[in-house]
Design an enzyme around this catalytic site. Structure first.
Site, PDB file in Angstrom:
ATOM      1  N   HIS A  28      79.653 -20.219  29.492  1.00 26.48           N
ATOM      2  CA  HIS A  28      79.843 -18.953  29.260  1.00 26.48           C
ATOM      3  C   HIS A  28      80.769 -18.604  30.680  1.00 26.48           C
ATOM      4  O   HIS A  28      80.196 -18.244  31.757  1.00 26.48           O
ATOM      5  CB  HIS A  28      78.807 -17.976  29.252  1.00 26.48           C
ATOM      6  CG  HIS A  28      79.077 -16.632  29.121  1.00 26.48           C
ATOM      7  ND1 HIS A  28      78.415 -15.733  30.055  1.00 26.48           N
ATOM      8  CD2 HIS A  28      79.573 -16.004  28.009  1.00 26.48           C
ATOM      9  CE1 HIS A  28      78.602 -14.563  29.619  1.00 26.48           C
ATOM     10  NE2 HIS A  28      79.433 -14.640  28.368  1.00 26.48           N
ATOM     11  N   HIS A  70      87.677 -11.761  32.131  1.00 31.18           N
ATOM     12  CA  HIS A  70      86.912 -11.328  31.078  1.00 31.18           C
ATOM     13  C   HIS A  70      87.178  -9.741  30.674  1.00 31.18           C
ATOM     14  O   HIS A  70      87.197  -9.273  29.453  1.00 31.18           O
ATOM     15  CB  HIS A  70      85.372 -11.241  31.610  1.00 31.18           C
ATOM     16  CG  HIS A  70      84.459 -10.607  30.611  1.00 31.18           C
ATOM     17  ND1 HIS A  70      84.221  -9.123  30.753  1.00 31.18           N
ATOM     18  CD2 HIS A  70      83.897 -11.064  29.542  1.00 31.18           C
ATOM     19  CE1 HIS A  70      83.472  -8.867  30.085  1.00 31.18           C
ATOM     20  NE2 HIS A  70      82.969 -10.001  29.073  1.00 31.18           N
TER      21      HIS A  70
HETATM   22 CA    CA Z   1      83.611 -14.093  26.117  1.00 30.43          CA
END
Ligand code: CA
Length: 350
Positions: A28, A70
């Site tokens: 992630h 992000h």
């Molecule tokens: Ca993501």
């Protein structure tokens, strides 16, 4: 969501409908538990720690470069406020889309900070001291992963996410078209390619599938039904009818972990929803997010138990984690302890 019927789950396991293969470990934002998220260093470390896929969140620069980041703004993970103090919008945020790539690449990247409190989001992670970390483009990160694939003989995939496509569209940016063109150019151009394309917005995934005609595997991300954006329609997606609709345009779901497992403090173990079993029965991948060793859900005793509950209890076939090494180790232990059919040695033929 209904609680899963134990007999239904047992039947799925016995008939082999659940993932017989090892679930995939998706790093992630790279190995973000160990290095600042989305940097090339975090991607290289994730590759070394044995991840099967490495995730890239994507935004677009003013000059249409796909940047691995992000947030749509730069505030929480870079020193933009120090380098370009006059470039915030009226709301105080510094948006990546307002900068050219040659400007973005001068910024330093740091561990995530909560701008409201000024504190680090994960206090035990990589120090905040100025480091060598920089933003990277998707193309740079793909080049790194493909290079490492060649030098290690592994075949680690990529897992790009189109961030806020409707917001970007209002800014005159089309991430989906740019992403498909880059994937085509870098060899991810067949349904079996080692890539998943993910997005929270169903309309964007439908556009990729039906207007832009991609055959690549698509993953519908699903936030908590109780999440802050009711317009996102997560509650409807989590119903059997919603899952059937998703199956018409996507190949899997990426639900919030809380949609799959919850109530970890119960003596009898966590509550397991029917979501994963229902999705798997429709042939959908189920890759929940996010498994973090340093931010476990309340009541969960360990990362290993969380992964075991997810894989054995719900039948998920992949998971997003900030700590890919821990997920790889737990899954390997689980696979080794699975009963295997007895194979008798054959008598030599003469
Ligand atoms: Ca993501």
């Amino acid at each position: 969501m209904r609680p899963i019927a134990p007999l239904f789950l047992a039947a799925l396991i016995l008939t082999g409908s659940l993932a017989a293969a090892s679930p995939v470990v998706i790093a992630h934002r790279g190995a973000s538990g160990y290095l600042p998220e989305h940097t090339l260093e975090a991607a290289a470390h994730a590759h070394a720690l044995g991840a099967d896929f490495i995730e890239q969140d994507l935004v677009m620069s003013r000059d249409n470069v796909l940047v691995v980041l992000h947030d749509i703004h730069l505030d929480s993970t870079t020193n933009v406020a120090r380098i370009f103090p006059a470039r915030a919008r009226a709301d105080g945020h510094f948006y990546a889309v307002d900068f050219a790539w040659h400007e973005l690449k001068t910024l330093s990247v740091n561990e995530r900070i909560d701008r409201q409190t000024g504190h680090r989001v994960y206090p035990d992670r990589y120090p905040l001291q100025p480091g060598p970390f920089r933003l990277c483009t998707l193309e740079e990160q793909i080049g790194l992963i493909q290079g490492l694939n060649q030098s290690t003989g592994r075949n680690v995939g990529i897992y790009p996410e189109i961030k806020a496509p409707s917001w970007h569209a209002k800014e005159g940016k089309d991430l989906g078209t740019a992403l498909l063109a880059l994937l085509e150019r870098t060899g991810y151009n067949a349904p079996a390619a080692r890539v998943f394309v993910q997005c929270f917005e169903a309309a964007e995934l439908k556009r990729l599938r039906f207007e832009l005609g991609t055959k690549l595997p698509l993953i519908q991300l699903i936030g908590l039904a109780s999440g802050k954006d009711p317009a996102a329609g997560y509650k409807a997606m989590l119903t059997p009818a919603g899952l059937a609709e998703i199956a018409s345009y996507a190949d899997g779901i990426g639900p919030h972990l809380g949609n799959v497992l919850s109530d970890f403090g119960r003596p009898e173990g966590p509550r397991i929803s029917s979501l994963a079993a229902e999705a798997r029965a429709l042939g959908l991948h189920v890759h929940p997010y996010t498994f973090r060793a340093d931010k476990l859900p309340a009541g969960a005793p360990s990362m290993a138990s969380l992964i075991r509950w997810g894989v054995e209890g719900t039948g998920i076939d992949g998971l997003f984690t900030d700590h890919p090494d821990l997920a790889v180790a737990t899954i390997r232990e689980m696979m080794l302890s699975r009963p295997r059919p007895l194979v008798l040695p054959q008598a030599p033929t003469r």
